[in-house]
Design an enzyme around this catalytic site. Sequence first.
Site, PDB file in Angstrom:
ATOM      1  N   HIS A  53      45.752  40.211  43.523  1.00  0.00           N
ATOM      2  CA  HIS A  53      44.640  39.855  44.407  1.00  0.00           C
ATOM      3  C   HIS A  53      43.555  39.174  43.591  1.00  0.00           C
ATOM      4  O   HIS A  53      43.636  39.108  42.368  1.00  0.00           O
ATOM      5  CB  HIS A  53      44.099  41.068  45.184  1.00  0.00           C
ATOM      6  CG  HIS A  53      43.453  42.135  44.351  1.00  0.00           C
ATOM      7  ND1 HIS A  53      44.138  42.863  43.404  1.00  0.00           N
ATOM      8  CD2 HIS A  53      42.178  42.608  44.329  1.00  0.00           C
ATOM      9  CE1 HIS A  53      43.308  43.732  42.847  1.00  0.00           C
ATOM     10  NE2 HIS A  53      42.112  43.598  43.384  1.00  0.00           N
ATOM     11  N   HIS A  55      40.296  39.651  42.868  1.00  0.00           N
ATOM     12  CA  HIS A  55      39.102  40.224  42.228  1.00  0.00           C
ATOM     13  C   HIS A  55      39.021  39.852  40.739  1.00  0.00           C
ATOM     14  O   HIS A  55      40.030  39.765  40.052  1.00  0.00           O
ATOM     15  CB  HIS A  55      39.079  41.751  42.388  1.00  0.00           C
ATOM     16  CG  HIS A  55      38.653  42.176  43.767  1.00  0.00           C
ATOM     17  ND1 HIS A  55      38.968  43.402  44.301  1.00  0.00           N
ATOM     18  CD2 HIS A  55      37.927  41.516  44.718  1.00  0.00           C
ATOM     19  CE1 HIS A  55      38.455  43.486  45.526  1.00  0.00           C
ATOM     20  NE2 HIS A  55      37.828  42.355  45.799  1.00  0.00           N
ATOM     21  N   ASP A  57      38.233  41.416  38.122  1.00  0.00           N
ATOM     22  CA  ASP A  57      38.834  42.311  37.128  1.00  0.00           C
ATOM     23  C   ASP A  57      40.367  42.267  37.174  1.00  0.00           C
ATOM     24  O   ASP A  57      41.043  43.145  36.622  1.00  0.00           O
ATOM     25  CB  ASP A  57      38.312  43.741  37.301  1.00  0.00           C
ATOM     26  CG  ASP A  57      38.672  44.343  38.639  1.00  0.00           C
ATOM     27  OD1 ASP A  57      38.470  43.679  39.676  1.00  0.00           O
ATOM     28  OD2 ASP A  57      39.175  45.485  38.663  1.00  0.00           O
ATOM     29  N   HIS A  58      40.920  41.240  37.831  1.00  0.00           N
ATOM     30  CA  HIS A  58      42.375  41.012  37.824  1.00  0.00           C
ATOM     31  C   HIS A  58      42.714  39.572  37.428  1.00  0.00           C
ATOM     32  O   HIS A  58      43.771  39.323  36.877  1.00  0.00           O
ATOM     33  CB  HIS A  58      42.980  41.368  39.195  1.00  0.00           C
ATOM     34  CG  HIS A  58      42.771  42.823  39.508  1.00  0.00           C
ATOM     35  ND1 HIS A  58      43.775  43.757  39.387  1.00  0.00           N
ATOM     36  CD2 HIS A  58      41.654  43.510  39.861  1.00  0.00           C
ATOM     37  CE1 HIS A  58      43.285  44.961  39.664  1.00  0.00           C
ATOM     38  NE2 HIS A  58      41.991  44.830  39.952  1.00  0.00           N
ATOM     39  N   HIS A 114      42.672  46.489  50.860  1.00  0.00           N
ATOM     40  CA  HIS A 114      41.699  46.385  49.758  1.00  0.00           C
ATOM     41  C   HIS A 114      41.087  44.978  49.803  1.00  0.00           C
ATOM     42  O   HIS A 114      39.871  44.818  49.784  1.00  0.00           O
ATOM     43  CB  HIS A 114      42.399  46.655  48.440  1.00  0.00           C
ATOM     44  CG  HIS A 114      41.542  46.486  47.222  1.00  0.00           C
ATOM     45  ND1 HIS A 114      40.501  47.327  46.920  1.00  0.00           N
ATOM     46  CD2 HIS A 114      41.573  45.563  46.225  1.00  0.00           C
ATOM     47  CE1 HIS A 114      39.930  46.929  45.791  1.00  0.00           C
ATOM     48  NE2 HIS A 114      40.556  45.862  45.347  1.00  0.00           N
ATOM     49  N   ASP A 131      45.330  46.974  43.330  1.00  0.00           N
ATOM     50  CA  ASP A 131      44.347  47.995  43.700  1.00  0.00           C
ATOM     51  C   ASP A 131      44.653  48.593  45.068  1.00  0.00           C
ATOM     52  O   ASP A 131      43.747  49.076  45.758  1.00  0.00           O
ATOM     53  CB  ASP A 131      42.930  47.406  43.715  1.00  0.00           C
ATOM     54  CG  ASP A 131      42.413  47.121  42.311  1.00  0.00           C
ATOM     55  OD1 ASP A 131      43.096  47.475  41.331  1.00  0.00           O
ATOM     56  OD2 ASP A 131      41.315  46.535  42.206  1.00  0.00           O
ATOM     57  N   HIS A 169      44.405  50.100  37.768  1.00  0.00           N
ATOM     58  CA  HIS A 169      43.381  50.872  37.047  1.00  0.00           C
ATOM     59  C   HIS A 169      43.897  52.247  36.633  1.00  0.00           C
ATOM     60  O   HIS A 169      44.708  52.850  37.336  1.00  0.00           O
ATOM     61  CB  HIS A 169      42.152  51.106  37.945  1.00  0.00           C
ATOM     62  CG  HIS A 169      41.392  49.862  38.276  1.00  0.00           C
ATOM     63  ND1 HIS A 169      40.296  49.443  37.562  1.00  0.00           N
ATOM     64  CD2 HIS A 169      41.576  48.937  39.249  1.00  0.00           C
ATOM     65  CE1 HIS A 169      39.831  48.318  38.085  1.00  0.00           C
ATOM     66  NE2 HIS A 169      40.592  47.979  39.115  1.00  0.00           N
TER      67      HIS A 169
HETATM   68 FE    FE Z   1      40.397  46.210  40.399  1.00  0.00          FE
HETATM   69 ZN    ZN Z   2      40.348  44.920  43.385  1.00  0.00          ZN
END
Ligand code: FE
Ligand code: ZN
Length: 255
Positions: A53, A55, A57-58, A114, A131, A169
């Site tokens: 996805h 985001h 942090d990915h 999400h 996530d 995570h």
């Molecule tokens: Fe994340």
């Molecule tokens: Zn995420």
Amino acid sequence: MRVATIPCLNDNYAYLLIDDDNRGVVIDPSEAPPVEAALEREGVELSAIWLTHHHYDHVGGVQALVETHGPLPVLGSAYDMEHGRIPCQSRGLSEGDTLDFAGLPVELLEIPGHTLGAIAYVVDGCVFSGDTLFIAGCGRVFEGTMPMMQTSMAKLRALPASTRIYCGHEYTQKNLEFAQNIEPDNAAIDARTRWANELRAAGETTMGGLLGDELDTNPFLRWDAETVISRAQRDGADADPGAVFGAIRKAKDRF
Ligand code: FE
Ligand code: ZN
């Protein structure tokens, strides 16, 4: 296929799938330096990037990796491609699309909730769930609805019990604290907590945990368990799966 788990940022994981010819695909590189280090350490040549996805942090490391190793195929969902929210994306995937890794078929699942563009990659008995499904938990429902996320979790729950979970995570211990709170008398959660605590104390990841263990312990996969239903009902929810899931997810947001 070999999987190398690459810790990134604070508690994120990227994954390197490695084939017999030392070529590799990286999933969810949130930053480039730890991925570069892993490629070096494993002696792997990067051949593609897959994203679960959009985001930050990915996907944060995508651009730098493409600049260093590119041009490379950058795969994500068709939804995220339409919305232009994954850097350098070259192909938009939909459920049912065929994909392979070193001759192994890769099954693609659309798992919105999400985010609306969330997807999972299932290959060689492993699921890369981003996530959406965490070990002992699930992601927050940011873009979708609770019933939508529950439907996505049901898709993941239907995979073989022997499936190994690799998620975005390392939230496992916190998730298990919440699971204990939801089902204080569930002995499987106690055992799972000991498992996670031992791994983390040894400096190891809980990634690669089995879906079969999730079925007994993850409150977000247990919308049909009596204890979970009655907890949701105490919060005023109906007994239908979407409502039970939604009540538990909201309880986690407050936990
Ligand atoms: Fe994340
Ligand atoms: Zn995420």
